[in-house]
Design an enzyme around this catalytic site. Structure first.
Site, PDB file in Angstrom:
ATOM      1  N   ARG A 129      -8.910  -5.133  18.668  1.00 30.19           N
ATOM      2  CA  ARG A 129      -8.707  -3.708  18.995  1.00 30.19           C
ATOM      3  C   ARG A 129      -7.283  -3.222  18.742  1.00 30.19           C
ATOM      4  NH1 ARG A 129     -11.867  -5.147  23.376  1.00 30.19           N
ATOM      5  NH2 ARG A 129     -14.042  -4.548  23.075  1.00 30.19           N
ATOM      6  N   LYS A 151      -1.372   5.828   8.257  1.00 25.16           N
ATOM      7  CA  LYS A 151      -2.714   5.737   7.666  1.00 25.16           C
ATOM      8  C   LYS A 151      -2.908   4.336   7.121  1.00 25.16           C
ATOM      9  CE  LYS A 151      -3.594  10.242   5.634  1.00 25.16           C
ATOM     10  NZ  LYS A 151      -4.004  10.838   4.354  1.00 25.16           N
ATOM     11  N   GLU A 193       5.800  11.105  -6.099  1.00 24.69           N
ATOM     12  CA  GLU A 193       5.658  11.497  -4.689  1.00 24.69           C
ATOM     13  C   GLU A 193       6.992  12.064  -4.166  1.00 24.69           C
ATOM     14  OE1 GLU A 193       2.738  11.574  -3.316  1.00 24.69           O
ATOM     15  OE2 GLU A 193       1.523  10.066  -4.361  1.00 24.69           O
ATOM     16  N   LYS A 235       8.464  13.547   4.950  1.00 24.82           N
ATOM     17  CA  LYS A 235       7.083  13.166   5.297  1.00 24.82           C
ATOM     18  C   LYS A 235       6.932  13.107   6.819  1.00 24.82           C
ATOM     19  CE  LYS A 235       3.175  10.141   4.832  1.00 24.82           C
ATOM     20  NZ  LYS A 235       2.425   9.134   4.123  1.00 24.82           N
ATOM     21  N   GLU A 245      -4.068  14.428  10.548  1.00 20.02           N
ATOM     22  CA  GLU A 245      -4.436  15.231   9.379  1.00 20.02           C
ATOM     23  C   GLU A 245      -5.542  16.249   9.670  1.00 20.02           C
ATOM     24  OE1 GLU A 245      -4.523  12.980   5.761  1.00 20.02           O
ATOM     25  OE2 GLU A 245      -5.047  14.747   4.585  1.00 20.02           O
ATOM     26  N   ARG A 249      -0.771  18.567   7.617  1.00 19.70           N
ATOM     27  CA  ARG A 249      -0.542  17.338   6.828  1.00 19.70           C
ATOM     28  C   ARG A 249      -1.201  17.427   5.448  1.00 19.70           C
ATOM     29  NH1 ARG A 249      -0.625  11.136   9.296  1.00 19.70           N
ATOM     30  NH2 ARG A 249      -0.223  10.070   7.352  1.00 19.70           N
ATOM     31  N   ASN A 253      -0.926  16.670   0.189  1.00 17.97           N
ATOM     32  CA  ASN A 253      -1.888  16.399  -0.884  1.00 17.97           C
ATOM     33  C   ASN A 253      -1.683  17.311  -2.086  1.00 17.97           C
ATOM     34  OD1 ASN A 253      -3.141  14.353   0.521  1.00 17.97           O
ATOM     35  ND2 ASN A 253      -4.542  15.769   1.559  1.00 17.97           N
ATOM     36  N   HIS A 256      -3.068  16.543  -5.496  1.00 21.64           N
ATOM     37  CA  HIS A 256      -3.918  15.363  -5.340  1.00 21.64           C
ATOM     38  C   HIS A 256      -5.407  15.625  -5.600  1.00 21.64           C
ATOM     39  CE1 HIS A 256      -0.373  13.397  -3.869  1.00 21.64           C
ATOM     40  NE2 HIS A 256      -1.017  12.295  -3.548  1.00 21.64           N
ATOM     41  N   HIS A 260      -6.810  13.061  -7.983  1.00 18.78           N
ATOM     42  CA  HIS A 260      -7.864  12.114  -7.605  1.00 18.78           C
ATOM     43  C   HIS A 260      -9.054  12.197  -8.556  1.00 18.78           C
ATOM     44  CE1 HIS A 260      -6.418  11.828  -3.168  1.00 18.78           C
ATOM     45  NE2 HIS A 260      -5.945  10.836  -3.889  1.00 18.78           N
ATOM     46  N   HIS A 273      -1.523   6.111  -9.751  1.00 26.49           N
ATOM     47  CA  HIS A 273      -1.741   7.243  -8.853  1.00 26.49           C
ATOM     48  C   HIS A 273      -0.727   8.375  -9.100  1.00 26.49           C
ATOM     49  CE1 HIS A 273      -2.614   9.473  -5.231  1.00 26.49           C
ATOM     50  NE2 HIS A 273      -1.354   9.355  -4.852  1.00 26.49           N
TER      51      HIS A 273
HETATM   52  N1  LIG Z   1      -1.464   4.768   3.736  1.00 25.92           N
HETATM   53  C1  LIG Z   1      -1.010   5.828   3.097  1.00 25.92           C
HETATM   54  O1  LIG Z   1      -0.578   6.804   3.691  1.00 25.92           O
HETATM   55  C2  LIG Z   1      -0.989   5.780   1.603  1.00 25.92           C
HETATM   56  C3  LIG Z   1      -0.285   6.763   0.901  1.00 25.92           C
HETATM   57  C4  LIG Z   1      -0.224   6.660  -0.473  1.00 25.92           C
HETATM   58  C5  LIG Z   1      -0.873   5.608  -1.134  1.00 25.92           C
HETATM   59  N2  LIG Z   1      -1.553   4.686  -0.405  1.00 25.92           N
HETATM   60  C6  LIG Z   1      -2.214   3.551  -1.055  1.00 25.92           C
HETATM   61  O2  LIG Z   1      -1.216   2.755  -1.676  1.00 25.92           O
HETATM   62  C7  LIG Z   1      -1.787   2.063  -2.776  1.00 25.92           C
HETATM   63  C8  LIG Z   1      -0.849   2.166  -3.950  1.00 25.92           C
HETATM   64  O3  LIG Z   1       0.386   1.603  -3.606  1.00 25.92           O
HETATM   65  P1  LIG Z   1       1.431   1.089  -4.705  1.00 25.92           P
HETATM   66  O4  LIG Z   1       1.643   2.152  -5.699  1.00 25.92           O
HETATM   67  O5  LIG Z   1       2.575   0.528  -3.994  1.00 25.92           O
HETATM   68  O6  LIG Z   1       0.575  -0.014  -5.480  1.00 25.92           O
HETATM   69  P2  LIG Z   1       0.471  -1.603  -5.364  1.00 25.92           P
HETATM   70  O7  LIG Z   1       0.554  -2.058  -3.983  1.00 25.92           O
HETATM   71  O8  LIG Z   1      -0.742  -1.982  -6.153  1.00 25.92           O
HETATM   72  O9  LIG Z   1       1.766  -2.101  -6.162  1.00 25.92           O
HETATM   73  C9  LIG Z   1       1.896  -1.745  -7.533  1.00 25.92           C
HETATM   74  C10 LIG Z   1       2.172  -2.978  -8.402  1.00 25.92           C
HETATM   75  O10 LIG Z   1       3.532  -3.354  -8.220  1.00 25.92           O
HETATM   76  C11 LIG Z   1       3.617  -4.743  -7.891  1.00 25.92           C
HETATM   77  N3  LIG Z   1       4.814  -4.869  -7.042  1.00 25.92           N
HETATM   78  C12 LIG Z   1       4.969  -4.420  -5.791  1.00 25.92           C
HETATM   79  N4  LIG Z   1       6.245  -4.575  -5.400  1.00 25.92           N
HETATM   80  C13 LIG Z   1       6.886  -5.162  -6.418  1.00 25.92           C
HETATM   81  C14 LIG Z   1       8.228  -5.597  -6.604  1.00 25.92           C
HETATM   82  N5  LIG Z   1       9.160  -5.380  -5.695  1.00 25.92           N
HETATM   83  N6  LIG Z   1       8.532  -6.211  -7.765  1.00 25.92           N
HETATM   84  C15 LIG Z   1       7.577  -6.383  -8.735  1.00 25.92           C
HETATM   85  N7  LIG Z   1       6.322  -5.971  -8.628  1.00 25.92           N
HETATM   86  C16 LIG Z   1       5.981  -5.372  -7.469  1.00 25.92           C
HETATM   87  C17 LIG Z   1       2.323  -5.037  -7.202  1.00 25.92           C
HETATM   88  O11 LIG Z   1       2.022  -6.420  -7.247  1.00 25.92           O
HETATM   89  C18 LIG Z   1       1.353  -4.201  -8.052  1.00 25.92           C
HETATM   90  O12 LIG Z   1       1.021  -4.880  -9.232  1.00 25.92           O
HETATM   91  C19 LIG Z   1      -3.153   2.657  -2.996  1.00 25.92           C
HETATM   92  O13 LIG Z   1      -4.117   1.775  -2.504  1.00 25.92           O
HETATM   93  C20 LIG Z   1      -3.143   3.933  -2.166  1.00 25.92           C
HETATM   94  O14 LIG Z   1      -4.414   4.276  -1.684  1.00 25.92           O
HETATM   95  C21 LIG Z   1      -1.619   4.750   0.946  1.00 25.92           C
HETATM   96 ZN   LIG Z   2      -0.203  10.333  -3.373  1.00 27.12          ZN
END
Ligand SMILES: NC(=O)c1ccc[n+]([C@@H]2O[C@H](COP(=O)([O-])OP(=O)(O)OC[C@H]3O[C@@H](n4cnc5c(N)ncnc54)[C@H](O)[C@@H]3O)[C@@H](O)[C@H]2O)c1
Ligand SMILES: [Zn+2]
Length: 372
Positions: A129, A151, A193, A235, A245, A249, A253, A256, A260, A273
């Site tokens: 939990r 999130k 972003e 943010k 949200e 909030r 987006n 987006h 998306h 993304h």
């Molecule tokens: N929770 C939220 O509020 C929120 C907001 C935006 C996005 N997201 C989520 O985040 C995800 C995308 O995140 P991301 O863009 O970080 O992608 P990711 O986590 O896939 O990382 C991108 C790539 O970079 C590599 N990488 C990461 N750090 C590195 C480093 N320091 N050196 C070398 N390589 C590195 C990873 O292995 C991967 O191949 C999606 O799943 C999206 O839905 C969540």
């Molecule tokens: Zn985004």
């Protein structure tokens, strides 16, 4: 929300996020290892979640050092990729938490980008939990976006982030050292972003990005630290007003809805993304300029910014615009994703909730193909 610059050399900026349900620090700087240890050593058991790419890069560095310093920390690595943000990975994390004896007083550490952060956060949100978790984001996107705001979630085969919950971390450590190994394309996608925050919330910050683009692209520490700090602050300002949200909030987006749709039409294989959001924002800005609702200089400046950070400025003619539009219509029909259009009045000022004529967006997307 409080914030101040610390005298401690390695911490360049620190912010405190205070929401109705939680309060936690975001530290931005270099060599944050000690600060991280201070937070983690109070836990009797810790599971650090990372992915195979980061394990290769950092097992002799920070991951190994954390293991050495914290005997109750064990490390688990998942394969690299968005497709592993799924139920199978989640089950493996629960099993590992159990086999390592992590209990209610334990902690999960997310060491990675948004994928690791989202799944680790969701595991922490739901295991027994809810247990504590700490974010050590390693991508620019995770530092400025996914690791703050609470999130968490995983994907279902039918859609991204379909299962999730709000669960804030106990602390976020944005260590600029990790950006040294981040591929340029990922860094630039994360910049979208950052640009978005300026565009919708702060014209002075947008000006800062524009004026310091060279330093930012060369990952100058001072410029990047400020960039992350201001992004987190902007943010946080929104998140604390609307944690779950339900209203404002939604402005985060911006770009987006179309982004998306482009991502899902291209099966998440063509665009990162941030790249898809760049196209979404561009389409919306061009639409507003066409309707005389936004100054054309905003469009020119924005295209210049996208070009500088090697983000897309046109849609390849092979992309089926009708199919992209059907993703927006599908979301709308499903109800869960009624597009909350966020529009820009001028840089730093947005409004949301208006309806946008989908036919007009279709034309704008076609226009993005012609300009290519
Ligand atoms: N929770 C939220 O509020 C929120 C907001 C935006 C996005 N997201 C989520 O985040 C995800 C995308 O995140 P991301 O863009 O970080 O992608 P990711 O986590 O896939 O990382 C991108 C790539 O970079 C590599 N990488 C990461 N750090 C590195 C480093 N320091 N050196 C070398 N390589 C590195 C990873 O292995 C991967 O191949 C999606 O799943 C999206 O839905 C969540
Ligand atoms: Zn985004």
């Amino acid at each position: 929300m409080r914030d101040h610059i610390e005298s401690n050399e390695s911490i360049r900026y620190q912010l405190a996020i205070e929401t109705e349900t939680s309060s936690y620090p975001i530290m931005i700087g270099e060599g944050l290892f000690d600060a991280c240890l201070d937070t983690l050593e109070k836990y009797p058991s810790i599971l650090l979640l990372t992915n195979d790419t980061l394990l290769d890069l950092y097992h002799e560095g920070v991951i190994g050092l954390l293991q050495k310093s914290l005997p109750f920390l064990s490390c688990m690595s998942i394969p690299d990729g968005e497709r592993y943000k799924n139920i199978d990975t989640l089950r493996e994390i629960y099993e590992r938490l159990l086999s390592r004896g992590v209990a209610r007083d334990g902690c999960v550490v997310a060491f990675g980008g948004g994928v690791v952060g989202d799944v680790a956060g969701f595991a922490a949100a739901t295991f027994m939990r809810g247990i504590d978790y700490v974010q050590i984001p390693t991508t620019l996107l995770a530092m400025v976006d996914s690791s703050i705001g609470g999130k968490t979630g995983i994907n279902l085969p039918k859609g991204k982030n379909m299962i999730g919950s709000f669960h804030h971390p106990r602390a976020v450590f944005c260590d600029l050292d990790f950006l040294d190994t981040l591929p340029k394309r990922e860094y630039h996608a994360g910049m979208m972003e950052v640009i978005k925050y300026g565009l919708i919330l702060d014209d002075a910050f947008y000006g800062f990005i524009s004026a310091n683009r060279e330093q930012i692209a060369s990952r100058d520490r001072e410029a990047v630290a400020y960039l992350i700090y201001r992004s987190c602050q902007l943010k946080a300002q929104i998140v604390v007003q609307d944690e779950k949200e339900k209203g404002i909030r939604a402005i985060l987006n911006f770009g987006h809805t179309i982004g998306h749709a482009i991502e899902s039409h291209t099966n998440y294989a063509t665009y990162l993304h941030g790249e898809a959001v760049a196209l979404g924002a561009l389409a919306l800005i061009r639409h507003l300029v066409d309707k005389n609702m936004l100054d054309c200089h905003v469009l020119e400046g924005f295209i210049g910014m996208l070009q500088f950070f090697e983000l897309p400025t046109f849609l390849p003619p092979a992309v089926d615009v009708d199919a992209v539009m059907s993703h927006i219509a599908y979301d709308k029909k499903r109800g869960s994703g009624i597009p909350k259009w966020v529009t820009l009045n001028r840089i730093g000022f947005v409004t949301w909730g208006q309806s946008v004529e989908l036919e007009e967006i279709r034309e704008v997307l076609r226009g993005l193909q012609k300009n290519g």
